[in-house]
Every structure is written in structure tokens, then in C-alpha cells.
Design a protein around this motif. Structure first.
Motif, PDB file in Angstrom:
ATOM      1  N   ALA A 140       0.744  -0.568   0.440  1.00  0.00           N
ATOM      2  CA  ALA A 140       0.299  -0.065   0.112  1.00  0.00           C
ATOM      3  C   ALA A 140       0.788   1.216  -0.216  1.00  0.00           C
ATOM      4  O   ALA A 140       1.608   1.827   0.536  1.00  0.00           O
ATOM      5  N   THR A 141       0.344   2.108  -0.854  1.00  0.00           N
ATOM      6  CA  THR A 141       1.276   3.318  -0.322  1.00  0.00           C
ATOM      7  C   THR A 141       0.033   4.517  -0.397  1.00  0.00           C
ATOM      8  O   THR A 141      -1.125   4.407  -0.389  1.00  0.00           O
ATOM      9  N   ILE A 142       0.270   5.711   0.255  1.00  0.00           N
ATOM     10  CA  ILE A 142      -0.475   6.940  -0.097  1.00  0.00           C
ATOM     11  C   ILE A 142       0.169   8.054  -0.512  1.00  0.00           C
ATOM     12  O   ILE A 142       1.270   8.245  -0.088  1.00  0.00           O
ATOM     13  N   ILE A 143      -0.341   8.614  -0.888  1.00  0.00           N
ATOM     14  CA  ILE A 143      -0.053  10.490  -1.125  1.00  0.00           C
ATOM     15  C   ILE A 143       0.347  11.407  -1.288  1.00  0.00           C
ATOM     16  O   ILE A 143      -0.980  11.577  -0.031  1.00  0.00           O
ATOM     17  N   VAL A 144       1.356  12.049  -0.951  1.00  0.00           N
ATOM     18  CA  VAL A 144       0.956  13.115   0.117  1.00  0.00           C
ATOM     19  C   VAL A 144       1.729  14.299  -0.482  1.00  0.00           C
ATOM     20  O   VAL A 144       2.347  14.440  -1.875  1.00  0.00           O
ATOM     21  N   ALA A 145       1.856  15.511  -0.052  1.00  0.00           N
ATOM     22  CA  ALA A 145       2.408  16.637  -0.396  1.00  0.00           C
ATOM     23  C   ALA A 145       3.512  17.303   0.261  1.00  0.00           C
ATOM     24  O   ALA A 145       4.066  17.220   0.763  1.00  0.00           O
ATOM     25  N   ALA A 146       4.045  18.010  -1.397  1.00  0.00           N
ATOM     26  CA  ALA A 146       5.380  18.749  -0.567  1.00  0.00           C
ATOM     27  C   ALA A 146       5.287  19.289   0.338  1.00  0.00           C
ATOM     28  O   ALA A 146       4.048  20.348  -0.236  1.00  0.00           O
ATOM     29  N   ASN A 147       5.752  20.150   0.803  1.00  0.00           N
ATOM     30  CA  ASN A 147       6.053  21.159   1.837  1.00  0.00           C
ATOM     31  C   ASN A 147       5.287  20.296   2.943  1.00  0.00           C
ATOM     32  O   ASN A 147       4.849  22.136   3.461  1.00  0.00           O
ATOM     33  N   ASN A 148       4.663  19.343   2.565  1.00  0.00           N
ATOM     34  CA  ASN A 148       4.087  18.844   4.430  1.00  0.00           C
ATOM     35  C   ASN A 148       4.205  19.798   5.183  1.00  0.00           C
ATOM     36  O   ASN A 148       5.322  19.004   5.452  1.00  0.00           O
ATOM     37  N   PHE A 149       3.650  19.223   6.650  1.00  0.00           N
ATOM     38  CA  PHE A 149       3.953  18.667   7.515  1.00  0.00           C
ATOM     39  C   PHE A 149       2.140  18.702   8.805  1.00  0.00           C
ATOM     40  O   PHE A 149       1.671  18.881   8.526  1.00  0.00           O
ATOM     41  N   HIS A 150       2.793  16.969   8.640  1.00  0.00           N
ATOM     42  CA  HIS A 150       2.294  16.382   9.826  1.00  0.00           C
ATOM     43  C   HIS A 150       1.797  15.940  10.945  1.00  0.00           C
ATOM     44  O   HIS A 150       2.048  15.131  11.672  1.00  0.00           O
ATOM     45  N   GLY A 151       3.108  16.335  11.573  1.00  0.00           N
ATOM     46  CA  GLY A 151       4.483  16.190  12.750  1.00  0.00           C
ATOM     47  C   GLY A 151       5.455  15.411  12.829  1.00  0.00           C
ATOM     48  O   GLY A 151       6.102  16.240  11.947  1.00  0.00           O
ATOM     49  N   ARG A 152       5.732  15.395  13.802  1.00  0.00           N
ATOM     50  CA  ARG A 152       7.434  15.070  14.254  1.00  0.00           C
ATOM     51  C   ARG A 152       7.811  13.673  13.723  1.00  0.00           C
ATOM     52  O   ARG A 152       9.067  13.049  15.338  1.00  0.00           O
ATOM     53  N   THR A 153       6.684  12.645  14.206  1.00  0.00           N
ATOM     54  CA  THR A 153       7.491  11.767  14.319  1.00  0.00           C
ATOM     55  C   THR A 153       8.077  10.989  13.316  1.00  0.00           C
ATOM     56  O   THR A 153       7.950  11.272  12.522  1.00  0.00           O
ATOM     57  N   THR A 154       8.759   9.666  13.372  1.00  0.00           N
ATOM     58  CA  THR A 154      10.044   8.702  12.504  1.00  0.00           C
ATOM     59  C   THR A 154       9.047   8.569  10.842  1.00  0.00           C
ATOM     60  O   THR A 154       9.265   9.105  10.199  1.00  0.00           O
ATOM     61  N   THR A 155       8.116   8.193  11.032  1.00  0.00           N
ATOM     62  CA  THR A 155       6.914   7.463   9.851  1.00  0.00           C
ATOM     63  C   THR A 155       6.477   9.169   9.223  1.00  0.00           C
ATOM     64  O   THR A 155       6.995   9.035   8.450  1.00  0.00           O
ATOM     65  N   ILE A 156       6.330   9.674   9.816  1.00  0.00           N
ATOM     66  CA  ILE A 156       5.622  11.389   9.241  1.00  0.00           C
ATOM     67  C   ILE A 156       6.996  11.519   9.172  1.00  0.00           C
ATOM     68  O   ILE A 156       6.588  12.995   7.569  1.00  0.00           O
ATOM     69  N   ILE A 157       8.324  12.487   8.979  1.00  0.00           N
ATOM     70  CA  ILE A 157       9.035  13.439   8.828  1.00  0.00           C
ATOM     71  C   ILE A 157       9.432  12.385   8.196  1.00  0.00           C
ATOM     72  O   ILE A 157      10.417  13.023   7.205  1.00  0.00           O
ATOM     73  N   GLY A 158       9.437  11.301   7.400  1.00  0.00           N
ATOM     74  CA  GLY A 158      10.112  10.096   6.505  1.00  0.00           C
ATOM     75  C   GLY A 158       9.028  10.925   5.198  1.00  0.00           C
ATOM     76  O   GLY A 158      10.103  10.539   4.011  1.00  0.00           O
ATOM     77  N   PHE A 159       8.231  10.975   4.795  1.00  0.00           N
ATOM     78  CA  PHE A 159       7.429  12.034   3.919  1.00  0.00           C
ATOM     79  C   PHE A 159       7.207  13.700   4.093  1.00  0.00           C
ATOM     80  O   PHE A 159       7.128  14.123   2.799  1.00  0.00           O
ATOM     81  N   SER A 160       8.248  13.803   4.570  1.00  0.00           N
ATOM     82  CA  SER A 160       8.682  15.462   4.814  1.00  0.00           C
ATOM     83  C   SER A 160       9.241  16.219   3.348  1.00  0.00           C
ATOM     84  O   SER A 160      10.011  15.121   3.359  1.00  0.00           O
ATOM     85  N   THR A 161       9.333  16.693   2.816  1.00  0.00           N
ATOM     86  CA  THR A 161      10.238  17.223   2.059  1.00  0.00           C
ATOM     87  C   THR A 161      11.208  18.296   2.283  1.00  0.00           C
ATOM     88  O   THR A 161      12.048  19.235   1.196  1.00  0.00           O
TER      89      THR A 161
END
Length: 407
Positions: A140-161
Motif C-alpha cells: 500500500a502507498t499513500i500520496i502526500v504533498a510536498a512541503n507538508n507538515f503532519h508532525g514529528r514522528t519518524t514515519t511522518i518526517i519520512g515523507f516530509s520534503t
């Protein structure tokens, strides 16, 4: 100094030194030490007052110590504060019912922080993708937006740009695809048979209150419906009245499959977050598949329920919308010289600065000297988001201070 470190109160400089000595340096706060607050105003240890135009990144949307929220917390403190979800409480049901109704949904999964809500949304999307959509296990994949900010956990920062959030914290969780925010063609092209969800902020807060092009959210909704993909709206910052609507998605008459909520939901008193959706989606969770010791605790539910009650009347949303229109006109009048651009929705604004004239940090320091608290983001953008209780006169005064600083 020894007496100070033993626990006696001191001046602003004393308190800053004490904090610096014993607290991790993962923030670089402005040199203001707040000791009390009421409504839109805070007072420092030296007795100076400031107008709070950050409002805890929307966590204080109803101002400091709102009477209805303080009353709800005090009443619950005299009863029970925590049971864990091993047992039922008399606060979770009413809170969940009324929050679901406010969001036009059916079911609530309560957590604590915004990041926890996002992590829960990721798990929800993946399990829904496997159990309902039929995605190949582990793909499974999830599409996110560049320049996002969703939090600071390791999973979330992994899809930060943003490289500053990732430096030194890898390896990161796979399964995310980032596309430019506001680019519907890029988002649509990224969807394939492995896509479980699109996870976006309707307005990007940390990026500088970036508003997408008109029709973008409606296009995301249409693409997700067409491709059988969940539309997950992270409204942790933008939701609950901030933009002049209960949810920013409503500004385009869009209804996502999942709302992620937090910050303002705790009334500035306790951390409260929630994933809000429909039963056909949420029922993929079963006992033991997800949980939180503090999520949905009675104190949090009592405060969160009081927040929902404040929003049910629409008073705060209308106030933010009305003041926001006037405020945007005032802010646009600042463009030129140090100000290169302005964006705003409701009582939420991003002001881009020319860094060769003044940095965001310097602007915030000068604002603080004039009695206004704000915070920069990405070095050259001011982010303003005062409490929804601010008056027209207070907002005009704050804008006057901003004009004085930037001119």
C-alpha cells in the motif's frame, strides 16, 4: 543563581537561563517568559503584556483559559480524569457523538496529539487498502504533498520534503509518494493500484499558510472517488473554525473520507486529537489493532466536548470569516518593501518577507518588543493566527504594530 536553580522565581533572563540549563534545546523560543494569560493576552514574569497572535499554532483558538472550557475541565477534575480504554467512561460517548455530527461523519477514534492522529490515519488507510480495496499485502502507498507538515514522528518526517526535519533521523518508513501541493495533474498521475489514500492539509500551515488554487480540493475529492482512494484531510491546524469555516475543506464544499483533528480540540488545556470518519472505513479497526492509554480519557473528552459545543453555534466561524476579510485587506496593504506576498483565510495568515531587508526571526523579535507575539516559519515567512476571540480593534492594533516593524 544557586537560589534560582533551587526553585525561586526570577526575572526573564533568570528564567531563560534556568530553562536553557535543564531543558533540551530542540526549540529556539523568543525571549519572552510567560507566567499568566487570559483571553488573547499573556503576561510575562516582569509584568509586561503581549497580544498572542500565534495562539499555540491554533491550539489556543478559543484564547487562553476560555471560561466554558476551564469550567468543563474543573468539573471533570472533581470526578475522574483517566480510566484507560480498558473500561468505559461517561464522557467518551457524548464527545464522540457530537464531534462526529459536527464533522458530518459517523464515528470517532480519539487520540492525544496531532501526530498521533496522523499516524492513526496512516494505519487506517493501509488496513482499509488491504481489507477493503484489495491491495497486495505490504504494497500500500499513500500520496502526500510536498512541503507538508503532519508532525514529528519518524514515519511522518519520512515523507516530509523539508530536509531540516529529516537530518540524522533515518531510515524512514517506505510507502509514501510526494507530489507538488496544488498540482492536481501530478496527484492524479501518481495514483495507481497500490494507492490507499491521499493525505493532504487543505491549507498548508507550517509551509506558510499556503492556500491551494481554487478547485484543487474539489479535484482531489473527484479523483479519490473515481479511483477508489481515501481522501484524508489533515485539519489539525486548519480545522475547528480557524479559516472562517468549521473545516477548511468546507471552503470548497468538499467532504473528505477522513478528518484528522487536534490542537484546538483540546481548548489549550489538554492534548486532544481525533480521527473522524464513517463506519465502513473505521470498522477495519478491531480490538487490539490500535490504541492509546490516554486517548479518549474522561478529562480530554470533557474539554473536547465543550469545544464542540462552542463550535455548534457557528459564532466563532462567522467571527473569523468576517474579521478575516477585513484583515486580509489590511495585510495586503503591507505588500511592498519588506513584504513580498500575503496569503490568508479567516484568522490565519502567512506574510512573506524579503530576507535581504528583514528576517522572519528579526521581525518577530521586533513585534515582541511592541507587544505582539508571532513566530516565523522557514526563516522568511511570518505566520499569524490569533485566537478566534480577538476583537476588530485588537486585530487592527496588531496589524499597526506589524506595519511599524516592516516599514
Amino acid at each position: 543563581m544557586n537560589s534560582l536553580f533551587a526553585g525561586q522565581a526570577g526575572t526573564t533572563q533568570d528564567e531563560i537561563l534556568l530553562e536553557s540549563h535543564y531543558s533540551a534545546h530542540n526549540y529556539a523560543p523568543l525571549p519572552v517568559v510567560i507566567s499568566s494569560a487570559e483571553g488573547c493576552w499573556v503576561t510575562d514574569v516582569d509584568g509586561r503584556r503581549y497580544l498572542d497572535c500565534l495562539a499555540g499554532y491554533s491550539a489556543l483558538s478559543f484564547g487562553h483559559r476560555h471560561p466554558a472550557l476551564i469550567a468543563a475541565a474543573r468539573e471533570q477534575l472533581d470526578k475522574v480524569t483517566l480510566t484507560s480504554r480498558a473500561f468505559h467512561s461517561d464522557q467518551l460517548g457524548p464527545f464522540s457523538r457530537d464531534l462526529a455530527a459536527l464533522a458530518g461523519m459517523e464515528v470517532v477514534l480519539p487520540m492525544n496529539t496531532g501526530a498521533e492522529a496522523v499516524e492513526t490515519g496512516v494505519k487506517l488507510a493501509r488496513r482499509w487498502g488491504y481489507r477493503v480495496k484489495g491491495i497486495e499485502p505490504g504494497k500500500a502507498t499513500i500520496i502526500v504533498a510536498a512541503n507538508n507538515f503532519h508532525g514529528r514522528t519518524t514515519t511522518i518526517i519520512g515523507f516530509s520534503t523539508d530536509p531540516t526535519t529529516q537530518d540524522g533521523f533515518g531510515p524512514f518508513t517506505p510507502g509514501f509518494r510526494a507530489v507538488p501541493f496544488g498540482d492536481l495533474d501530478a496527484l492524479t498521475a501518481a495514483i495507481d493500484e497500490t494507492t490507499a489514500a491521499v493525505l493532504i492539509e487543505p491549507i498548508q500551515g507550517e509551509a506558510g499558510v499556503v492556500v491551494p488554487p481554487s478547485g484543487y480540493l474539489a479535484g482531489v475529492r473527484a479523483a479519490c472517488t473515481r479511483e477508489n482512494v481515501l481522501f484524508i484531510a489533515d485539519e489539525v491546524q486548519s480545522g475547528l473554525g480557524r479559516t472562517g469555516a468549521t473545516f477548511a475543506c468546507e471552503l470548497e464544499d468538499v467532504h473528505p473520507d477522513v478528518y484528522l483533528l487536534g490542537k484546538a480540540l483540546g481548548g489549550g488545556i489538554v492534548p486532544v486529537s481525533a480521527v473522524v470518519s464513517t463506519w465502513p472505513i473505521m470498522e477495519v479497526f478491531d480490538p487490539g489493532s490500535h490504541g492509546s492509554t490516554f486517548g479518549g480519557n474522561p478529562l480530554a473528552c470533557a474539554v473536547g466536548h465543550a469545544v464542540v459545543k462552542l463550535l455548534e453555534t457557528g459564532e466563532y466561524q462567522r467571527h473569523a470569516a468576517t474579521l478575516g476579510r477585513t484583515w486580509l485587506d489590511q495585510l495586503q496593504g503591507l505588500i511592498g518593501g519588506a513584504v513580498t506576498g500575503v496569503r490568508a483565510r479567516g484568522l490565519w495568515a502567512g506574510i512573506d518577507l524579503d530576507p535581504t531587508i528583514i528576517s522572519g526571526r528579526a521581525a518577530c523579535e521586533r513585534l515582541a518588543e511592541r507587544g505582539v507575539l508571532a513566530k516565523e516559519t522557514h526563516e522568511s515567512t511570518l505566520r499569524l493566527g490569533p485566537p478566534l476571540t480577538i476583537t476588530a480593534d485588537e486585530l487592527t492594533w496588531a496589524t499597526d504594530q506589524l506595519r511599524a516593524v516592516l516599514s
